[in-house]
Scaffold this motif. Sequence first.
Motif, PDB file in Angstrom:
ATOM      1  N   GLU A  67      29.881  24.219  53.872  1.00  0.00           N
ATOM      2  CA  GLU A  67      28.966  25.067  53.107  1.00  0.00           C
ATOM      3  C   GLU A  67      29.371  25.248  51.634  1.00  0.00           C
ATOM      4  N   PRO A  68      30.643  25.526  51.330  1.00  0.00           N
ATOM      5  CA  PRO A  68      31.004  25.642  49.901  1.00  0.00           C
ATOM      6  C   PRO A  68      30.762  24.353  49.121  1.00  0.00           C
ATOM      7  N   LEU A  69      30.929  23.200  49.783  1.00  0.00           N
ATOM      8  CA  LEU A  69      30.659  21.929  49.106  1.00  0.00           C
ATOM      9  C   LEU A  69      29.184  21.815  48.735  1.00  0.00           C
ATOM     10  N   LEU A  70      28.296  22.246  49.645  1.00  0.00           N
ATOM     11  CA  LEU A  70      26.868  22.150  49.382  1.00  0.00           C
ATOM     12  C   LEU A  70      26.450  23.042  48.215  1.00  0.00           C
ATOM     13  N   ALA A  71      27.227  24.110  47.966  1.00  0.00           N
ATOM     14  CA  ALA A  71      26.912  25.005  46.850  1.00  0.00           C
ATOM     15  C   ALA A  71      27.058  24.303  45.506  1.00  0.00           C
ATOM     16  N   THR A  72      27.779  23.176  45.474  1.00  0.00           N
ATOM     17  CA  THR A  72      27.937  22.455  44.203  1.00  0.00           C
ATOM     18  C   THR A  72      26.659  21.726  43.804  1.00  0.00           C
ATOM     19  N   ASN A  73      25.583  21.849  44.618  1.00  0.00           N
ATOM     20  CA  ASN A  73      24.315  21.233  44.220  1.00  0.00           C
ATOM     21  C   ASN A  73      23.871  21.733  42.850  1.00  0.00           C
ATOM     22  N   LEU A  74      24.314  22.939  42.493  1.00  0.00           N
ATOM     23  CA  LEU A  74      23.925  23.507  41.203  1.00  0.00           C
ATOM     24  C   LEU A  74      24.509  22.717  40.041  1.00  0.00           C
ATOM     25  N   LEU A  75      25.688  22.123  40.227  1.00  0.00           N
ATOM     26  CA  LEU A  75      26.279  21.304  39.162  1.00  0.00           C
ATOM     27  C   LEU A  75      25.390  20.101  38.866  1.00  0.00           C
ATOM     28  N   PHE A  76      24.857  19.488  39.909  1.00  0.00           N
ATOM     29  CA  PHE A  76      24.007  18.317  39.729  1.00  0.00           C
ATOM     30  C   PHE A  76      22.626  18.726  39.208  1.00  0.00           C
ATOM     31  N   ALA A  77      22.134  19.895  39.657  1.00  0.00           N
ATOM     32  CA  ALA A  77      20.871  20.405  39.120  1.00  0.00           C
ATOM     33  C   ALA A  77      21.014  20.676  37.630  1.00  0.00           C
ATOM     34  N   MET A  78      22.153  21.235  37.246  1.00  0.00           N
ATOM     35  CA  MET A  78      22.404  21.522  35.831  1.00  0.00           C
ATOM     36  C   MET A  78      22.444  20.229  35.021  1.00  0.00           C
ATOM     37  N   ALA A  79      23.071  19.180  35.567  1.00  0.00           N
ATOM     38  CA  ALA A  79      23.166  17.914  34.843  1.00  0.00           C
ATOM     39  C   ALA A  79      21.781  17.341  34.552  1.00  0.00           C
ATOM     40  N   LEU A  80      20.881  17.352  35.553  1.00  0.00           N
ATOM     41  CA  LEU A  80      19.537  16.829  35.348  1.00  0.00           C
ATOM     42  C   LEU A  80      18.732  17.734  34.427  1.00  0.00           C
ATOM     43  N   ALA A  81      18.833  19.062  34.655  1.00  0.00           N
ATOM     44  CA  ALA A  81      18.080  20.002  33.824  1.00  0.00           C
ATOM     45  C   ALA A  81      18.526  19.906  32.363  1.00  0.00           C
ATOM     46  N   ARG A  82      19.830  19.721  32.150  1.00  0.00           N
ATOM     47  CA  ARG A  82      20.354  19.597  30.776  1.00  0.00           C
ATOM     48  C   ARG A  82      19.784  18.346  30.112  1.00  0.00           C
ATOM     49  N   ARG A  83      19.691  17.267  30.871  1.00  0.00           N
ATOM     50  CA  ARG A  83      19.155  16.016  30.305  1.00  0.00           C
ATOM     51  C   ARG A  83      17.677  16.175  29.956  1.00  0.00           C
ATOM     52  N   MET A  84      16.946  16.903  30.816  1.00  0.00           N
ATOM     53  CA  MET A  84      15.514  17.067  30.596  1.00  0.00           C
ATOM     54  C   MET A  84      15.230  18.047  29.463  1.00  0.00           C
ATOM     55  N   SER A  85      16.108  19.043  29.283  1.00  0.00           N
ATOM     56  CA  SER A  85      15.867  20.075  28.276  1.00  0.00           C
ATOM     57  C   SER A  85      16.542  19.781  26.939  1.00  0.00           C
ATOM     58  N   GLY A  86      17.603  18.956  26.958  1.00  0.00           N
ATOM     59  CA  GLY A  86      18.334  18.660  25.734  1.00  0.00           C
ATOM     60  C   GLY A  86      19.310  19.754  25.321  1.00  0.00           C
ATOM     61  N   GLU A  87      19.478  20.787  26.163  1.00  0.00           N
ATOM     62  CA  GLU A  87      20.397  21.885  25.855  1.00  0.00           C
ATOM     63  C   GLU A  87      21.851  21.451  26.080  1.00  0.00           C
ATOM     64  N   ARG A  88      22.762  21.949  25.220  1.00  0.00           N
ATOM     65  CA  ARG A  88      24.193  21.726  25.429  1.00  0.00           C
ATOM     66  C   ARG A  88      24.733  22.755  26.416  1.00  0.00           C
ATOM     67  N   LEU A  89      25.830  22.409  27.089  1.00  0.00           N
ATOM     68  CA  LEU A  89      26.422  23.349  28.044  1.00  0.00           C
ATOM     69  C   LEU A  89      26.972  24.585  27.347  1.00  0.00           C
ATOM     70  N   GLY A  90      27.733  24.399  26.293  1.00  0.00           N
ATOM     71  CA  GLY A  90      28.305  25.543  25.593  1.00  0.00           C
ATOM     72  C   GLY A  90      29.376  26.238  26.416  1.00  0.00           C
ATOM     73  N   GLY A  91      29.883  27.357  25.890  1.00  0.00           N
ATOM     74  CA  GLY A  91      30.954  28.082  26.575  1.00  0.00           C
ATOM     75  C   GLY A  91      30.546  28.620  27.917  1.00  0.00           C
ATOM     76  N   SER A  92      29.345  29.211  28.013  1.00  0.00           N
ATOM     77  CA  SER A  92      28.909  29.790  29.285  1.00  0.00           C
ATOM     78  C   SER A  92      28.698  28.710  30.338  1.00  0.00           C
ATOM     79  N   GLY A  93      28.140  27.568  29.913  1.00  0.00           N
ATOM     80  CA  GLY A  93      27.923  26.483  30.864  1.00  0.00           C
ATOM     81  C   GLY A  93      29.215  25.941  31.442  1.00  0.00           C
ATOM     82  N   TRP A  94      30.189  25.698  30.558  1.00  0.00           N
ATOM     83  CA  TRP A  94      31.471  25.177  31.038  1.00  0.00           C
ATOM     84  C   TRP A  94      32.215  26.196  31.895  1.00  0.00           C
ATOM     85  N   SER A  95      32.100  27.486  31.552  1.00  0.00           N
ATOM     86  CA  SER A  95      32.761  28.506  32.380  1.00  0.00           C
ATOM     87  C   SER A  95      32.133  28.548  33.763  1.00  0.00           C
TER      88      SER A  95
END
Length: 298
Positions: free
Chosen positions: A74-102
């Motif tokens: 179950e904790p491994l499946l929670a990392t789906n958000l990392l991959f969602a963030m990667a695609l969303a970042r590519r689609m939006s053009g937003e940088r991760l910044g400090g909050s994203g990396w934290s």
Amino acid sequence: MVYLFGLIAACLLGLGFVLQQHAAERAPVSDMLSFRLLWDLAKVPLWLGGIGCMVVGQILSAIALSKGDLSKVEPLLATNLLFAMALARRMSGERLGGSGWSGVLLLSGGVAAFILAGRPSGTDTEVGALRHWLVFGLVVGVALAAIAVARHLPFFEEPPLLAAAAGALYGLQDALTRTSSQLLADGGIPALLTSWQPYTIVALAVTGLMLVQSAFEAGPLRMSLPSLTAAEPIAGIACGIGFLGDRLRTDPLALAAASAGLVAVVTGVFILARHPAMPGSAAREGEGEGEREEERGV
């Protein structure tokens, strides 16, 4: 192999969530919390692509659950958000910044800390029927309560609770998937088809999917994905310990470290899912709010 299947499943689930939300936010508001929503979305190629990713992800997560303990997967499946963030970042053009990396560090580090400190493992301990149904009923009750409260909130305050309800049902679904894989291993297909678990899994999956799409329709991904991603592993771990006999290390240091890891996972989930890279539409929010107010006679 458990970790490999779990991470690939998380990747596909994350990609699927982003694609589904982009399609669901354009669905008619009148379809909210109706199974008709799934019928309408089935006509949208982008949504079907997201569902395809999710289905393959669910199959791989089922394989991981059949080979590993629920409290480990179950904790491994929670990392789906990392991959969602990667695609969303590519689609939006937003940088991760400090909050994203934290958020990335908290989520990935929390998963590692929980697994290393808790060392979740399955046992052959038989759990009584009363305890089994109490845990089952508690998870379903929490989901129903979240839906009931959401229905009395303004339109754009509903997504977190609807997504949390779906996450609770998905966690229960994961537990029953683990049980079904054991039934299949012990008695083959006849034992599986004559048991109630597979049919309950289908009902939970369809209901959870309707709730998730309703949450995606009502607001941007950052409003629903945090509670969805956090609720599923919490419900799954509760079911694993509650009626599947999973065990964690219980010495004070291990419990403290595992708890800190779980808190870090939840915190990282909320930080990442509220990052500006996550898709959302202000225009859609205004449109949907107006439509819902008209439906409610406001």
